[in-house]
Enzyme design. Structure first.
Site, PDB file in Angstrom:
ATOM      1  N   TYR A 170      -1.479  -0.657  10.553  1.00 40.42           N
ATOM      2  CA  TYR A 170      -1.669  -1.192   9.097  1.00 40.42           C
ATOM      3  C   TYR A 170      -0.175  -0.843   7.636  1.00 40.42           C
ATOM      4  CZ  TYR A 170      -3.856  -1.204   3.712  1.00 40.42           C
ATOM      5  OH  TYR A 170      -4.094  -1.793   3.064  1.00 40.42           O
TER       6      TYR A 170
ATOM      7  N   SER B 126       1.180  -1.587  -0.070  1.00 39.76           N
ATOM      8  CA  SER B 126       0.406   0.137   0.417  1.00 39.76           C
ATOM      9  C   SER B 126       0.479   1.097   0.041  1.00 39.76           C
ATOM     10  CB  SER B 126      -0.488   0.062   0.887  1.00 39.76           C
ATOM     11  OG  SER B 126      -1.042   1.304   1.563  1.00 39.76           O
TER      12      SER B 126
HETATM   13  N1  NAD Z   1      -8.737  -0.544  -1.255  1.00 38.57           N
HETATM   14  C1  NAD Z   1      -8.060  -0.110  -1.029  1.00 38.57           C
HETATM   15  O1  NAD Z   1      -7.838   1.669  -1.233  1.00 38.57           O
HETATM   16  C2  NAD Z   1      -6.218  -0.662  -0.728  1.00 38.57           C
HETATM   17  C3  NAD Z   1      -4.932   0.838  -0.943  1.00 38.57           C
HETATM   18  C4  NAD Z   1      -3.965  -0.375  -0.469  1.00 38.57           C
HETATM   19  C5  NAD Z   1      -3.516  -1.545  -0.838  1.00 38.57           C
HETATM   20  N2  NAD Z   1      -4.930  -2.293  -0.323  1.00 38.57           N
HETATM   21  C6  NAD Z   1      -4.827  -3.238  -0.024  1.00 38.57           C
HETATM   22  O2  NAD Z   1      -5.243  -4.577  -0.750  1.00 38.57           O
HETATM   23  C7  NAD Z   1      -5.462  -6.324  -0.565  1.00 38.57           C
HETATM   24  C8  NAD Z   1      -6.877  -5.912  -1.022  1.00 38.57           C
HETATM   25  O3  NAD Z   1      -7.288  -5.376  -0.352  1.00 38.57           O
HETATM   26  P1  NAD Z   1      -9.234  -4.992  -0.961  1.00 38.57           P
HETATM   27  O4  NAD Z   1      -9.995  -3.559  -0.330  1.00 38.57           O
HETATM   28  O5  NAD Z   1      -9.702  -5.266  -1.717  1.00 38.57           O
HETATM   29  O6  NAD Z   1      -9.805  -5.269   0.698  1.00 38.57           O
HETATM   30  P2  NAD Z   1     -11.430  -6.673   0.922  1.00 38.57           P
HETATM   31  O7  NAD Z   1     -11.637  -6.605   2.112  1.00 38.57           O
HETATM   32  O8  NAD Z   1     -12.577  -5.683  -0.211  1.00 38.57           O
HETATM   33  O9  NAD Z   1     -11.063  -7.816   0.013  1.00 38.57           O
HETATM   34  C9  NAD Z   1      -9.907  -8.948   1.410  1.00 38.57           C
HETATM   35  C10 NAD Z   1     -10.384  -9.678   1.101  1.00 38.57           C
HETATM   36  O10 NAD Z   1      -9.858 -10.379   1.807  1.00 38.57           O
HETATM   37  C11 NAD Z   1      -9.934 -11.255   2.458  1.00 38.57           C
HETATM   38  N3  NAD Z   1      -9.627 -12.325   3.911  1.00 38.57           N
HETATM   39  C12 NAD Z   1      -9.549 -10.767   5.126  1.00 38.57           C
HETATM   40  N4  NAD Z   1      -8.864 -11.604   6.027  1.00 38.57           N
HETATM   41  C13 NAD Z   1      -8.399 -12.981   5.037  1.00 38.57           C
HETATM   42  C14 NAD Z   1      -7.576 -14.532   5.734  1.00 38.57           C
HETATM   43  N5  NAD Z   1      -7.132 -14.077   7.409  1.00 38.57           N
HETATM   44  N6  NAD Z   1      -7.144 -15.139   5.183  1.00 38.57           N
HETATM   45  C15 NAD Z   1      -8.053 -15.395   3.954  1.00 38.57           C
HETATM   46  N7  NAD Z   1      -8.561 -14.090   2.899  1.00 38.57           N
HETATM   47  C16 NAD Z   1      -8.647 -13.268   4.383  1.00 38.57           C
HETATM   48  C17 NAD Z   1     -11.769 -11.084   2.572  1.00 38.57           C
HETATM   49  O11 NAD Z   1     -12.574 -12.296   2.596  1.00 38.57           O
HETATM   50  C18 NAD Z   1     -12.391 -10.637   1.030  1.00 38.57           C
HETATM   51  O12 NAD Z   1     -12.340 -11.640   0.144  1.00 38.57           O
HETATM   52  C19 NAD Z   1      -5.014  -5.741   0.594  1.00 38.57           C
HETATM   53  O13 NAD Z   1      -3.991  -5.924   1.604  1.00 38.57           O
HETATM   54  C20 NAD Z   1      -4.913  -3.630   1.102  1.00 38.57           C
HETATM   55  O14 NAD Z   1      -4.336  -3.352   2.604  1.00 38.57           O
HETATM   56  C21 NAD Z   1      -6.937  -1.870  -0.542  1.00 38.57           C
END
Ligand code: NAD
Length: 268
Positions: free
Chosen positions: A162, A149
């Site tokens: 985080y 991130s």
């Molecule tokens: N959304 C953003 O703006 C953003 C920005 C930067 C980085 N990220 C990173 O991208 C990745 C995805 O984020 P997102 O926004 O799509 O999140 P999201 O909450 O939409 O999806 C996360 C998924 O991970 C699964 N999950 C959670 N804990 C788990 C576990 N212990 N074992 C297996 N699966 C698990 C959940 O069921 C879900 O399907 C993350 O690593 C997040 O830190 C997101």
């Protein structure tokens, strides 16, 4: 899903996407599939053998070693190999180091919240990388792509734990690339900035984030024109396209680095 079959050359590549049932991971899985790869969704919210938009699902809690090994065994049993791992599963709980206003102690970083974020975001990345790297060593190569991130490099008000998990991921990426390069395993990361909403942005998340920033949830800014050089949030498919490229041989000389995808907002 703009990636087309052909140019990337990832047809039939077996790619595990952790956390692939929702948000960025779901778009990554769909993009990979559109480019001809066999995307496997490993997520705690799916059932073994379920299909999501045609992608095979395996139930997995990335923070649990046995669950991770069982997921990897299931994938190898079904497809015979693992060409790439997208270490995407992650959680984010906005918390202040100290609740200086003293109004909402639940939004002060506790040991439990710290442990929850580090278990999924750091231990989960390590466990999945280790189990998949063992398989890739036997095959003679592979790609591990960690979902970092922007906050891992920049820091983020109200999201210090985080952000620290993502800084750890960037560091893992650099070290694992040095350990595994001689075995033809590339290790890299990508770091999204502000993206269109995903499952991560729940009402509870917005309320906690707003408190840490001294405002109400409805006052959280969505006017990105001043803070993001490209003037908009990122599309989830744009991360999907980047990931599809990075796991392909087209990116064959890229390893040990974190690629920003933030509309120009993050520093290098
Ligand atoms: N959304 C953003 O703006 C953003 C920005 C930067 C980085 N990220 C990173 O991208 C990745 C995805 O984020 P997102 O926004 O799509 O999140 P999201 O909450 O939409 O999806 C996360 C998924 O991970 C699964 N999950 C959670 N804990 C788990 C576990 N212990 N074992 C297996 N699966 C698990 C959940 O069921 C879900 O399907 C993350 O690593 C997040 O830190 C997101």
């Amino acid at each position: 899903m703009e990636a087309k079959k052909g140019w990337l050359g990832i047809e039939d590549r077996v790619v595990i996407v952790t956390g692939g049932a929702s948000g960025i991971g779901r778009h990554v899985a769909d993009t990979l599939k559109a480019a001809g790869a066999r995307a496997v969704i490993a997520d705690m919210s799916v059932e073994n053998g379920q299909l999501l938009d045609g992608s095979f699902c395996v139930s997995c809690n990335v923070g649990d070693k046995e669950s991770v090994q069982s997921m990897v065994d299931t994938v190898v049993q079904k497809y015979g190999r693992i060409d790439a791992l997208v270490n995407n599963a992650g959680i984010n709980m906005p918390r202040l180091l100290v609740d200086a206003a003293g109004e909402k102690p639940e939004y002060e970083l506790s040991e439990e919240d710290f442990a929850r974020m580090f278990t999924v975001n750091v231990k989960g990345v390590f466990l999945c990388a280790q189990a998949c790297a063992r398989q890739m060593l036997m095959q003679g190569g592979g790609v591990i792509l960690n979902m970092s991130s922007e906050s891992g490099k920049e820091g983020s008000q109200g999201q210090s734990a985080y952000s620290a998990t993502k800084g750890a991921i960037d560091s893992f990426t650099r070290s694992w690339a040095k350990e595994l390069g001689k075995h033809h395993i590339r290790v890299l990361a990508c770091a999204p900035g502000i993206m269109e909403a995903t499952g991560l942005r729940t009402a509870a998340y917005n309320e906690a984030l707003a408190y840490t920033r001294g405002c109400k949830p409805e006052e959280l800014s969505t006017d990105y024109s001043k803070v993001i050089p490209l003037g908009r949030d990122g599309k989830l498919d744009e991360v999907g396209n980047l990931v599809a490229y990075l796991v392909s041989d087209r990116a064959g000389y890229i390893s040990g680095t974190t690629i920003n995808i933030s509309g120009g907002k993050s520093r290098g």
